[in-house]
Design an enzyme around this catalytic site. Structure first.
Site, PDB file in Angstrom:
ATOM      1  CB  THR A   1      -1.130   0.337   0.901  1.00 43.33           C
ATOM      2  OG1 THR A   1      -1.743  -0.888   1.330  1.00 43.33           O
ATOM      3  CG2 THR A   1      -1.906   1.476   1.548  1.00 43.33           C
TER       4      THR A   1
ATOM      5  CG  PHE B   1      -0.054   4.772   3.732  1.00 44.13           C
ATOM      6  CD1 PHE B   1      -1.221   4.380   4.187  1.00 44.13           C
ATOM      7  CD2 PHE B   1       0.902   3.132   3.390  1.00 44.13           C
ATOM      8  CE1 PHE B   1      -1.267   4.016   5.033  1.00 44.13           C
ATOM      9  CE2 PHE B   1       0.008   2.701   4.008  1.00 44.13           C
ATOM     10  CZ  PHE B   1      -1.310   2.616   4.983  1.00 44.13           C
TER      11      PHE B   1
END
Ligand code: PEP
Ligand code: MN
Length: 649
Positions: free
Chosen positions: A536, A538
């Site tokens: 992921t 960010f």
């Protein structure tokens, strides 16, 4: 008339054209728009447009059909955004994406009254402070205002809370007394057609709120705006404050239909004053909300800490508590019309609780969504090395709002996952919150585990809780258990917490195994993501202070993010991307999002990498050149940030 210039017009031809127009008594204003550069030419004497159209460098001439010229949409297609700086380095923008709330008492009555009102309205979310010092009262025996002293008090109160100030001017004779203290002049309803006053105030070049006259038509109102614009200011904010009709139940009749009409006729921003429109305190909030729903750029409201004792307009002044509720309601309503509320950034934060640190060495605060153990929290740990105090919030939007307000220094928000795709909410938030920049990014490996309470096993599980992205990331594992119910949670951390709280061996959560540290949980299965290459990304967001290209203090900058809209013409996206290639910028992501309210038009987000073989200055210059070139082929180009992207294990 509007004179559209040829794209490649040489400077000499431009100068000649300007001279020709000025010789013919035209006032010429050059406006560089997103698509074309125009000369707005306004003059008293007519000239045959064909005479201008044949001049070198002229693409075409559009006569302005309206009696108001500089105020018309024909003259300027793009919305005017009025910028008002405060004393904390923030710029309040009226007419942009954000809704502004201006509040304060009808009149400045005393220093104490004004300071108390400023404190309350600032805390509730006002971004400008109002207060009359020269009051145009219907009766000569009524309170006329504190005059010069009142303006000084108003400014002092505004400065104490970072609020620029708005006050009414009733006579040009007062300009020398007022000018040093006023950020935005107000021309009241009674003076809307005081043309001498309009000319003198226009000459000052400061922003002006122009109230609609008591019985003025929209055209008369725009003609009054024309007086201001043609005298020298570019920053006129129209204010609908109710007009006189036969209805006596309210002080005036709020003409909300003026908002969409004015929008189509002029590029100027429009705000609404529900206080003077209805004149009755309890009826003000619903009309303030209606104004926002109808598309107003903001509202201006009367608020008094002790309205029963107010020297003017007490009956329509809101109690601070009523005003606080109104702002909260606008906050909820604004996204429905595709907007967000503007807030003053609070720089003076309280030191974090339960420690004795002083303000100076207080920890920085980083907001994130999800509870303890959320992946975003791990990202914060990684980037800030324990230096940041983590502030858990309930939604991504709340993170943006909190950072924008200055209640947190940074926010950590997921933007994409390698298996589940983009987090669209956050792409949209980046557009909506114009004053937020990306200042860093981190890519985190996501390892999911199946967690449950002690005593549970794979066979006891019936329900699985996770963030909606958690399920597709573990699709293969879950396909072995087709009978399990999937239940969405706000975050993976919340999912784990819910399972722990429910205490049933039928429930499990897909979350990080870190969660067992915070809850009474056990790990039933580890590494259940379909592909171990599950990442992921960010981004770290912060409030944008000043020039986004001012980032040369970080030698590690290796990424830049941009957002732009393409023109609706063949090859538009192709040309825009060509600009990146010309600067040798490697595009690592391109994401398109529909533009709200404009069906089938899209915004594009692009990430590019900056080669670390180049000097920091060369990296920034490449982006600068690309952004400038992109403005030629695309619209609404915005640099979201130049920053350092890192990878965590
Ligand atoms: C005011 O704003 O206090 C005021 C007098 O407003 P208006 O000119 O709209 O009556
Ligand atoms: Mn008033």
């Amino acid at each position: 008339m509007v004179i559209v210039l040829k794209k490649d017009i040489p400077q000499q031809e431009k100068d000649n054209l300007k001279q020709f127009l000025e010789k013919n008594h035209f006032h010429v204003n050059e406006i560089a728009g997103e698509e074309e550069t125009i000369f707005g030419a306004v003059g008293k004497l007519g000239i045959d447009p064909r005479e201008v159209e044949i001049l070198p460098g002229v693409e075409r001439v559009i006569p302005i059909s309206k009696p108001y010229k500089m105020a018309s949409r024909e003259y300027k297609k793009d919305n005017t955004v009025v910028c008002v700086p405060n004393n904390q380095g923030q710029t309040i923008k009226i007419g942009g994406q954000r809704i502004v709330v201006i509040a304060g008492p009808c009149a400045v009555e005393s220093r104490e009254q004004m300071m108390a009102a400023a404190e309350r309205v600032a805390a509730a979310g006002a971004v400008m402070l109002r207060g009359g010092a020269f009051k145009p009262r219907t009766s000569p025996y009524a309170f006329q205002g504190l005059g010069e002293e009142g303006v000084k008090i108003l400014k002092e109160a505004g400065n104490a809370y970072g609020l620029p100030v708005v006050t009414e001017i009733v006579s040009a004779d007062h300009i020398p007394l007022m000018n040093d203290y006023v950020d935005v002049y107000q021309i009241g309803a009674r003076n809307m057609q005081n043309f001498e006053l309009l000319k003198r105030v226009g000459e000052l070049g400061k922003p002006v709120i122009l109230k609609r006259g008591l019985s003025a038509t929209i055209e008369e109102w725009l003609m009054a705006a024309e007086y201001l614009l043609s005298s020298g200011t570019e920053d006129v904010i129209l204010c609908e404050r109710g007009i006189r009709t036969y209805e006596k139940m309210t002080r005036n009749t709020l003409d909300l239909s003026a908002i969409p009409i004015v929008r189509s006729l002029t590029h100027l921003p429009i705000i609404v004053d529900p206080s003077h429109a209805v004149g009755i305190r309890d009826k003000v909030p619903p009309m303030g909300l209606a104004a926002v729903a109808a598309g107003a750029d903001g509202i201006i409201v009367e608020v008094h800490c002790n309205p029963d004792k107010a020297l003017s307009d007490g009956a329509q002044s809101l109690y601070p508590e009523q005003f606080e509720k109104l702002v909260r309601d606008i906050d909820v309503l604004a996204p429905v019309v595709g907007r967000e509320i503007f807030r003053i950034r609070r720089t003076a934060r309280k030191a974090p609780a339960q420690n004795t640190q002083t303000q100076e060495n207080a920890k920085i605060i980083c907001a994130y969504s999800g509870g303890r153990g959320a992946y975003a929290e791990q990202a914060i740990m990684h980037c800030f090395d324990g230096e940041a105090e983590e502030l858990p919030l309930n939604s991504f939007r709340e993170i943006f709002q909190t950072v924008s307000d200055g209640r947190a220094d940074y926010g950590m928000v997921p933007i994409e996952n390698s298996l589940a795709g983009s987090v669209y909410d956050n792409y949209d938030n980046l557009v909506r919150f114009e004053d937020i920049a990306i200042v860093g990014a981190v890519t985190l490996r996501i390892e999911h585990s199946l967690l449950s309470v002690p005593g549970a096993s794979i066979d006891t599980i019936r329900n699985v809780y996770s963030h909606p992205h958690g399920f597709p990331q573990c699709a293969q594992f879950l396909s072995q258990h087709p009978q399990w119910n999937h239940i969405d949670s706000v975050s993976t951390a919340t999912a784990a917490q819910t399972v722990a709280e429910k205490g049933s061996t039928e429930n499990a959560a897909i979350a990080s195994d870190i969660m067992v540290k915070y809850n009474d949980l056990i790990v039933l299965a580890q590494g259940i993501e379909s592909n171990p290459r599950n990442y992921t990304r960010f981004v770290i967001i912060a409030a944008q202070h000043g020039d986004p290209f001012d980032c040369d203090t970080d030698p590690h900058i290796n990424k830049a993010s941009l957002v732009f809209t393409t023109k609706n013409e063949p090859g538009a996206l192709y040309r825009s991307l060509g600009v990146l290639q010309q600067q040798n910028l490697n595009m690592t992501r391109l994401e398109s999002r529909p533009i709200q309210g404009q069906p089938w038009r899209y915004m594009f987000y692009a990430d590019v990498t900056l080669s670390e073989d180049k000097t920091v200055k060369e990296r920034i210059d490449a982006i600068k050149t690309a952004v400038a070139a992109l403005k030629e082929s695309a619209e609404d180009v915005r640099l979201l940030g130049i920053y350092h992207e890192r990878t965590a294990g």
